[in-house]
Design a protein around this motif. Structure first.
Motif, PDB file in Angstrom:
ATOM      1  N   PRO A  16      -3.097 -21.277  -4.887  1.00  0.00           N
ATOM      2  CA  PRO A  16      -3.314 -23.159  -4.110  1.00  0.00           C
ATOM      3  C   PRO A  16      -2.737 -24.054  -4.587  1.00  0.00           C
ATOM      4  O   PRO A  16      -3.047 -24.387  -5.596  1.00  0.00           O
ATOM      5  CB  PRO A  16      -5.062 -22.716  -5.003  1.00  0.00           C
ATOM      6  N   GLY A  17      -2.772 -24.661  -3.789  1.00  0.00           N
ATOM      7  CA  GLY A  17      -2.025 -25.963  -3.929  1.00  0.00           C
ATOM      8  C   GLY A  17      -0.660 -25.960  -3.657  1.00  0.00           C
ATOM      9  O   GLY A  17      -0.054 -26.978  -3.537  1.00  0.00           O
ATOM     10  N   THR A  18      -0.054 -24.846  -4.512  1.00  0.00           N
ATOM     11  CA  THR A  18       1.676 -24.644  -4.399  1.00  0.00           C
ATOM     12  C   THR A  18       1.693 -23.823  -3.284  1.00  0.00           C
ATOM     13  O   THR A  18       2.238 -22.428  -3.170  1.00  0.00           O
ATOM     14  CB  THR A  18       2.057 -24.168  -5.592  1.00  0.00           C
ATOM     15  N   GLY A  19       2.347 -24.534  -1.846  1.00  0.00           N
ATOM     16  CA  GLY A  19       2.807 -23.979  -0.742  1.00  0.00           C
ATOM     17  C   GLY A  19       4.083 -22.539  -0.834  1.00  0.00           C
ATOM     18  O   GLY A  19       5.467 -23.201  -2.080  1.00  0.00           O
ATOM     19  N   LEU A  20       5.080 -22.538   0.603  1.00  0.00           N
ATOM     20  CA  LEU A  20       6.322 -21.799   0.461  1.00  0.00           C
ATOM     21  C   LEU A  20       6.470 -22.115   0.935  1.00  0.00           C
ATOM     22  O   LEU A  20       6.160 -21.869   2.594  1.00  0.00           O
ATOM     23  CB  LEU A  20       6.093 -19.880   0.159  1.00  0.00           C
ATOM     24  N   MET A  21       7.812 -23.023   1.412  1.00  0.00           N
ATOM     25  CA  MET A  21       8.459 -23.477   2.328  1.00  0.00           C
ATOM     26  C   MET A  21      10.014 -23.171   2.774  1.00  0.00           C
ATOM     27  O   MET A  21      10.142 -23.296   1.001  1.00  0.00           O
ATOM     28  CB  MET A  21       8.124 -25.229   2.665  1.00  0.00           C
ATOM     29  N   ALA A  22      10.412 -23.313   3.951  1.00  0.00           N
ATOM     30  CA  ALA A  22      12.224 -23.335   4.175  1.00  0.00           C
ATOM     31  C   ALA A  22      12.838 -23.626   3.039  1.00  0.00           C
ATOM     32  O   ALA A  22      13.460 -22.850   2.738  1.00  0.00           O
ATOM     33  CB  ALA A  22      12.682 -23.818   5.053  1.00  0.00           C
ATOM     34  N   MET A  28       9.752 -19.940  -6.779  1.00  0.00           N
ATOM     35  CA  MET A  28      10.629 -20.387  -5.390  1.00  0.00           C
ATOM     36  C   MET A  28       9.554 -21.835  -4.531  1.00  0.00           C
ATOM     37  O   MET A  28       9.386 -21.950  -3.602  1.00  0.00           O
ATOM     38  CB  MET A  28      11.643 -19.540  -4.468  1.00  0.00           C
ATOM     39  N   ALA A  29       8.244 -21.531  -5.026  1.00  0.00           N
ATOM     40  CA  ALA A  29       6.901 -22.484  -4.649  1.00  0.00           C
ATOM     41  C   ALA A  29       7.420 -23.217  -4.508  1.00  0.00           C
ATOM     42  O   ALA A  29       8.162 -23.936  -5.484  1.00  0.00           O
ATOM     43  CB  ALA A  29       6.134 -21.652  -4.936  1.00  0.00           C
ATOM     44  N   GLY A  30       7.173 -24.317  -3.793  1.00  0.00           N
ATOM     45  CA  GLY A  30       6.622 -25.282  -4.538  1.00  0.00           C
ATOM     46  C   GLY A  30       7.541 -26.496  -3.465  1.00  0.00           C
ATOM     47  O   GLY A  30       8.475 -26.058  -3.200  1.00  0.00           O
ATOM     48  N   TYR A  31       8.355 -27.936  -3.733  1.00  0.00           N
ATOM     49  CA  TYR A  31       9.241 -28.893  -3.289  1.00  0.00           C
ATOM     50  C   TYR A  31       9.703 -29.836  -4.577  1.00  0.00           C
ATOM     51  O   TYR A  31       9.727 -30.219  -4.524  1.00  0.00           O
ATOM     52  CB  TYR A  31       8.597 -29.725  -2.186  1.00  0.00           C
TER      53      TYR A  31
END
Lengths: 273, 66
Positions: free
Chosen positions: A238-244, A208-211
């Motif tokens: 690295p380069g793929t974050g976790l967002m709401a 479920m990382a990234g957008y």
């Protein structure tokens, strides 16, 4: 005919209107709900209808609260879930949102376990507040859940889950939600819970990382008693974050899978289990 | 011999154990859950669980994030 009004049965003559029921039971109500949906006073009621009468801005008494809070639920759902005990392993981005969704649904008992403290980098996706920074996540979340639904019993376990304590912490959980961050920990939890309770369902999150598109997040049955929510591939890296947004989509897949299991429905497709 | 691997028939070496198969496929057993004939197998038992003809094996790979 019998009409259930704010969780109490009352008798009315045939073809009673919603307005006449309001006038007799709670004349100052300004929000009228029939079978989970808002309705107007002219509505004619039928035998067995469930009516909820609400005065906006009024804080209800403890007995009335359950009926009023769940007025927009599908009828019958709350009665089924209020006896349930659900375990949530990890209350970060997934677990904090899952716990809130299940508390709003009126699940009777949540067992939440996490060793971590609230820190600023959590606030981009986790259901905590600035004034909770530094608190153990399980205690901060317990306080938030009590502000939403004081009728949910919350057992908070501030500890690191290990192969040795998983069966004890979640011994009463009829369904276990895996909501860890690290892949190896997800595997460790699932293996150890399954070894002890092979017939209890587990709902896990992976990918479920990234957008990326929200539509690639799915619920799939991946083993006899294991349901996986996520796209199954997009790791936090690295380069793929976790967002709401995308973490929230996965979390609510997990919460809905729990609800469907409790109602005897298959989490990943239409129809019964 | 043939097993059902993640829903598809797959030819594997006779008498192999689950751990050996994962090694051959270069799968990290720390990041997979293995279900053998409808039972999840703890990783410490992967090396002592032999595969038999027509067994069913599900290998679920996990990625980080939550």
């Amino acid at each position: 005919m019998q009409i259930k009004v704010n969780e109490q049965y009352h008798s009315f003559g045939e073809k009673a209107s919603l307005g006449s029921v309001r006038d007799r039971i709670k004349a100052d109500a300004d929000l009228l709900i029939v079978n989970g949906f808002p309705a107007s006073a002219e509505n004619v009621l039928s035998n067995g209808d469930q009516v909820v009468l609400i005065k906006r801005g009024e804080t209800p008494g403890i007995e009335e609260f359950d009926a009023l809070m769940t007025a927009r639920h599908t009828p019958g759902v709350h009665a089924t879930v209020k006896g349930a005990t659900i375990g949530i392993a990890g209350v970060g981005g997934l677990g904090s949102a899952i716990a809130i969704a299940l508390a709003r649904t009126g699940i009777g008992h949540l067992i939440i376990a996490d060793f971590d403290l609230v820190e600023p980098s959590n606030l981009n996706r986790q259901q905590f507040f600035i004034d909770q920074i530094g608190l153990p996540k399980v205690y901060a979340l317990r306080d938030t859940l009590a502000r939403i639904n004081p009728h949910v019993r919350v057992t908070s376990c501030h500890l690191r889950l290990t192969p040795e304590n998983i069966a004890e912490v979640f011994g009463h959980a009829q369904i276990l939600v895996e909501a860890f961050d690290i892949a190896e920990q997800k595997v460790m939890l699932i293996e150890n819970f399954a070894a002890r309770f092979p017939d209890r369902p587990m709902v896990t999150g992976s990918g479920m990382a990234g957008y990326g598109p929200a539509n690639t997040v799915m619920t799939q049955q991946v083993a006899r008693n294991l349901y996986l929510c996520g796209d199954a591939t997009t790791a936090a890296a690295p380069g793929t974050g976790l967002m709401a947004p995308r973490v929230g989509v996965a979390a609510h897949h997990q919460a809905n899978a729990v609800l469907r299991l409790l109602l005897g429905e298959s989490p990943d497709k239409e129809g019964k289990l | 011999m043939e097993i059902i691997f993640n829903g598809k028939a797959r030819e594997i070496q006779d008498g192999i154990c689950i751990q050996e198969l994962l090694n051959q496929m270069q799968l990290d057993c720390m990041q997979v859950v293995v279900e053998h004939n409808n039972n999840i197998i703890p990783r410490q038992r992967l090396a002592e669980t032999p595969l038999k003809n027509s067994d069913t094996l599900e290998v679920i790979h996990f990625v980080g994030g939550g």
